[in-house]
Design an enzyme around this catalytic site. Structure first.
Site, PDB file in Angstrom:
ATOM      1  N   SER A 121       0.847  -1.186   0.000  1.00 22.44           N
ATOM      2  CA  SER A 121       0.000   0.000   0.000  1.00 22.44           C
ATOM      3  C   SER A 121       0.885   1.240   0.000  1.00 22.44           C
ATOM      4  O   SER A 121       1.927   1.265   0.640  1.00 22.44           O
ATOM      5  CB  SER A 121      -0.923   0.014   1.229  1.00 22.44           C
ATOM      6  OG  SER A 121      -1.753   1.152   1.224  1.00 22.44           O
ATOM      7  N   LYS A 173      -3.847  -7.363   3.170  1.00 20.08           N
ATOM      8  CA  LYS A 173      -4.042  -6.245   2.255  1.00 20.08           C
ATOM      9  C   LYS A 173      -5.489  -6.174   1.776  1.00 20.08           C
ATOM     10  O   LYS A 173      -6.048  -5.081   1.579  1.00 20.08           O
ATOM     11  CB  LYS A 173      -3.096  -6.377   1.058  1.00 20.08           C
ATOM     12  CG  LYS A 173      -3.229  -5.262   0.004  1.00 20.08           C
ATOM     13  CD  LYS A 173      -3.062  -3.871   0.610  1.00 20.08           C
ATOM     14  CE  LYS A 173      -2.802  -2.780  -0.411  1.00 20.08           C
ATOM     15  NZ  LYS A 173      -3.567  -2.794  -1.624  1.00 20.08           N
ATOM     16  N   HIS A 176      -7.341  -4.557   4.523  1.00 18.83           N
ATOM     17  CA  HIS A 176      -6.923  -3.149   4.502  1.00 18.83           C
ATOM     18  C   HIS A 176      -7.743  -2.364   3.491  1.00 18.83           C
ATOM     19  O   HIS A 176      -8.258  -1.275   3.773  1.00 18.83           O
ATOM     20  CB  HIS A 176      -5.435  -3.080   4.156  1.00 18.83           C
ATOM     21  CG  HIS A 176      -4.924  -1.737   3.745  1.00 18.83           C
ATOM     22  ND1 HIS A 176      -5.142  -1.217   2.476  1.00 18.83           N
ATOM     23  CD2 HIS A 176      -4.190  -0.804   4.399  1.00 18.83           C
ATOM     24  CE1 HIS A 176      -4.576  -0.022   2.378  1.00 18.83           C
ATOM     25  NE2 HIS A 176      -3.995   0.241   3.523  1.00 18.83           N
ATOM     26  N   ASN A 177      -7.895  -2.919   2.292  1.00 19.82           N
ATOM     27  CA  ASN A 177      -8.634  -2.216   1.247  1.00 19.82           C
ATOM     28  C   ASN A 177     -10.130  -2.184   1.547  1.00 19.82           C
ATOM     29  O   ASN A 177     -10.818  -1.227   1.188  1.00 19.82           O
ATOM     30  CB  ASN A 177      -8.369  -2.855  -0.114  1.00 19.82           C
ATOM     31  CG  ASN A 177      -7.004  -2.487  -0.651  1.00 19.82           C
ATOM     32  OD1 ASN A 177      -6.132  -2.056   0.088  1.00 19.82           O
ATOM     33  ND2 ASN A 177      -6.809  -2.654  -1.940  1.00 19.82           N
ATOM     34  N   GLU A 180     -10.540   0.616   3.837  1.00 14.02           N
ATOM     35  CA  GLU A 180     -10.404   1.838   3.030  1.00 14.02           C
ATOM     36  C   GLU A 180     -11.735   2.206   2.371  1.00 14.02           C
ATOM     37  O   GLU A 180     -12.103   3.383   2.319  1.00 14.02           O
ATOM     38  CB  GLU A 180      -9.326   1.583   1.974  1.00 14.02           C
ATOM     39  CG  GLU A 180      -8.991   2.736   1.067  1.00 14.02           C
ATOM     40  CD  GLU A 180      -7.961   2.303   0.039  1.00 14.02           C
ATOM     41  OE1 GLU A 180      -8.349   2.078  -1.132  1.00 14.02           O
ATOM     42  OE2 GLU A 180      -6.784   2.162   0.404  1.00 14.02           O
TER      43      GLU A 180
END
Length: 301
Positions: A121, A173, A176-177, A180
């Protein structure tokens, strides 16, 4: 260290340059001539084929893939396998689905090849600010390549780490997204409320700038919000169409599979899907139903 970077687009080329700044040697390959030319101008040793790239690297080799998730990753791995030797390692720094990463790790292990999946990221700002790296795979391999991660991260001992076995880096990840998605949706909705309250005459960029300092909602995303509103307060020329690259969908699917309630991330994904419906058939049907049971009338085009 020596590294082969496969994929010299905006992300891959920036990562290669940051590694060069950190004192590492980077050789790279991209199928696009323009990308190769641009990377060479930044100091990357450019190869015109995968065999040439592999030949440029001393054993044990490390090859970092920065290519789109999906079939192109499998195709690249298939092309690399006969070129590599036991002890070499393949790193996938893209946004691959974690189960694909687990499958690829097992496949490469058959040839004695190592695997690391690295959730990366940082976007276009990573060149100067550094990249956040969640690393999945063999811990000893991650330690062997630690100098590369230290150079890419925001600081040598911050912003990166080995988080688990193969697939763990990309799973982290993915989540994480998904987070987001929810954060961006909350900012978008909040500023939409401020923008609609026209009788109070808010300067949205001013409010965003105030919240950037000391507020509990301050973040890099808020910094980007302030920049966007300052440069284009009315967001003129921007279509209300929000794409998604897959990670939000995967996060929601995993939440359901794990019996974890994730309503904010799920709704943020649904709002992105909704943004693409130019005809808004569902809204038309809602209006028709209100008129049918309550005689509320409908607004005609």
């Amino acid at each position: 260290m020596d590294l082969g970077m496969i994929g010299l687009g905006r992300m891959g080329a920036n990562m290669a340059e940051r590694l060069l700044r950190g004192g590492h040697r980077v050789a790279g390959f991209d199928p696009g001539e323009a990308a190769r030319t641009a990377a060479a101008a930044r100091g990357v040793e450019v190869a015109t084929s995968l065999p040439e790239l592999v030949a440029l690297l001393p054993a044990p080799r490390a090859l970092w893939l920065m290519v789109p998730a999906g079939r192109i990753v499998d195709d690249t791995i298939a092309a690399l396998r006969p070129l590599l030797a036991p002890g070499d390692v393949v790193i996938d720094g893209g946004n691959s689905f974690y189960r694909d990463s687990q499958r690829r790790a097992a496949l490469l292990a058959e040839d004695g090849l190592g695997w690391l999946d690295v959730g990366t990221s940082g976007g276009i700002w990573g060149l100067d600010e550094g990249y956040s790296l969640t690393i999945g795979g063999d811990a000893a391999l991650a330690q062997r390549l630690a100098p590369l991660f230290r150079a890419l991260a925001p600081a040598p001992e911050r912003g990166w780490g080995h988080v688990g076995p193969a697939g763990a880096g990309h799973f982290a990840k993915m989540v994480h997204n998904g987070i987001e998605y929810g954060l961006m949706q909350a900012y978008a909705e909040g500023f939409a409320i401020l923008q609609r309250k026209q009788d109070l005459g808010f300067d949205l960029a001013q409010v965003a700038d105030i919240w950037r300092e000391g507020s509990v909602v301050r973040s890099w995303l808020l910094d980007l919000t302030a920049d966007a509103l300052r440069g284009n307060p009315g967001l003129d020329g921007i279509a209300p169409f929000v794409a998604d690259s897959g990670e939000g969908r995967w996060t929601v699917a995993e939440a359901i599979d794990l019996n974890v309630a994730a309503p904010v991330i799920t709704q943020a994904l649904l709002e992105r899907l909704r943004s693409r419906d130019d005809d808004a058939f569902a809204d038309k049907l809602l209006a028709a139903l209100r008129d049918a049971f309550g005689g509320h009338g409908v607004k005609r085009d």
